[in-house]
Scaffold this motif. Structure first.
Motif, PDB file in Angstrom:
ATOM      1  N   LYS A  20      41.082  58.959   3.142  1.00  0.00           N
ATOM      2  CA  LYS A  20      42.344  59.184   2.434  1.00  0.00           C
ATOM      3  C   LYS A  20      43.453  58.326   3.039  1.00  0.00           C
ATOM      4  CE  LYS A  20      41.235  63.887   1.188  1.00  0.00           C
ATOM      5  NZ  LYS A  20      41.542  65.295   1.358  1.00  0.00           N
ATOM      6  N   LYS A  21      44.382  57.942   2.197  1.00  0.00           N
ATOM      7  CA  LYS A  21      45.544  57.169   2.641  1.00  0.00           C
ATOM      8  C   LYS A  21      46.318  57.983   3.676  1.00  0.00           C
ATOM      9  CE  LYS A  21      49.383  54.560   0.731  1.00  0.00           C
ATOM     10  NZ  LYS A  21      50.083  54.170  -0.490  1.00  0.00           N
ATOM     11  N   GLY A  22      46.765  57.314   4.744  1.00  0.00           N
ATOM     12  CA  GLY A  22      47.522  57.981   5.798  1.00  0.00           C
ATOM     13  C   GLY A  22      46.665  58.515   6.927  1.00  0.00           C
ATOM     14  N   THR A  23      45.371  58.368   6.819  1.00  0.00           N
ATOM     15  CA  THR A  23      44.466  58.840   7.866  1.00  0.00           C
ATOM     16  C   THR A  23      44.639  57.984   9.120  1.00  0.00           C
ATOM     17  OG1 THR A  23      42.846  59.541   6.225  1.00  0.00           O
ATOM     18  CG2 THR A  23      42.040  59.220   8.461  1.00  0.00           C
ATOM     19  N   GLU A  24      44.695  58.671  10.281  1.00  0.00           N
ATOM     20  CA  GLU A  24      44.743  57.932  11.537  1.00  0.00           C
ATOM     21  C   GLU A  24      43.345  57.452  11.886  1.00  0.00           C
ATOM     22  OE1 GLU A  24      46.555  59.829  14.869  1.00  0.00           O
ATOM     23  OE2 GLU A  24      48.563  59.606  14.050  1.00  0.00           O
ATOM     24  N   GLU A  79      47.462  53.915  11.376  1.00  0.00           N
ATOM     25  CA  GLU A  79      47.410  54.718  10.152  1.00  0.00           C
ATOM     26  C   GLU A  79      46.983  53.822   9.004  1.00  0.00           C
ATOM     27  OE1 GLU A  79      50.802  56.581   7.474  1.00  0.00           O
ATOM     28  OE2 GLU A  79      50.632  57.620   9.401  1.00  0.00           O
ATOM     29  N   LEU A  80      45.991  54.274   8.257  1.00  0.00           N
ATOM     30  CA  LEU A  80      45.498  53.493   7.127  1.00  0.00           C
ATOM     31  C   LEU A  80      46.421  53.684   5.937  1.00  0.00           C
ATOM     32  CD1 LEU A  80      41.706  54.357   7.505  1.00  0.00           C
ATOM     33  CD2 LEU A  80      42.906  52.336   8.313  1.00  0.00           C
ATOM     34  N   SER A  81      47.009  52.590   5.470  1.00  0.00           N
ATOM     35  CA  SER A  81      47.967  52.698   4.373  1.00  0.00           C
ATOM     36  C   SER A  81      47.461  52.052   3.084  1.00  0.00           C
ATOM     37  CB  SER A  81      49.309  52.063   4.774  1.00  0.00           C
ATOM     38  OG  SER A  81      49.119  50.695   5.055  1.00  0.00           O
ATOM     39  N   ASP A  82      46.660  51.015   3.175  1.00  0.00           N
ATOM     40  CA  ASP A  82      46.129  50.339   1.984  1.00  0.00           C
ATOM     41  C   ASP A  82      44.610  50.346   2.086  1.00  0.00           C
ATOM     42  OD1 ASP A  82      45.476  48.795  -0.185  1.00  0.00           O
ATOM     43  OD2 ASP A  82      46.519  46.996   0.493  1.00  0.00           O
ATOM     44  N   LEU A  83      43.992  51.255   1.360  1.00  0.00           N
ATOM     45  CA  LEU A  83      42.539  51.403   1.439  1.00  0.00           C
ATOM     46  C   LEU A  83      41.814  50.576   0.391  1.00  0.00           C
ATOM     47  CD1 LEU A  83      42.462  55.238   2.080  1.00  0.00           C
ATOM     48  CD2 LEU A  83      42.209  53.401   3.734  1.00  0.00           C
TER      49      LEU A  83
END
Length: 127
Positions: A42-46, A60-64
């Protein structure tokens, strides 16, 4: 005897090159496999983000949907996950083809080395 030493050196160089290509092939496969889990994140996952082969930072993952892909000589391009896997698969296929060609040459060199060793042993026995 000089010919034998030269062929031994070439065989050793081919072996080193083959091992290097094999390592590159394994890294490409690992890279391709690491893209698959991104589809379920999910977007926002650390996550731990690799800076080098042994150094990671928390990010933090912002663009998957997009990733950066190394296309060689320090250049990176942005690709979607499918496009990234395609680039990696093409590179892996190129490396695998090179490995196969080098393996064939290595086998020929080993046969030549065995033949030369055999001939030298026969000459020694005749003396």
């Amino acid at each position: 005897n000089l010919l034998r030493k030269n062929i031994q050196q070439e065989t050793q160089q081919f072996s080193v090159a083959y091992n290097s290509l094999n390592e590159a092939f394994e890294r490409l496969n690992a890279s391709s496999n690491s893209l698959e889990p991104l589809k379920r994140v999910k977007k926002g996952t650390e996550s731990l983000i690799p800076l080098t082969g042994s150094l990671y930072v928390v990010g933090e993952l912002s663009d998957l949907d997009n990733v950066l892909v190394d296309v060689g000589t320090g250049y990176y391009v942005q690709k979607d996950l499918k496009g990234a896997q395609d680039v990696i698969k093409r590179k892996a296929l190129f490396v695998k083809t090179s490995m196969d060609q080098l393996f064939s040459r290595l086998e020929v060199q080993k046969r030549n080395l065995n033949n030369i060793t055999y001939v030298l042993q026969m000459k020694i026995q005749q003396q």
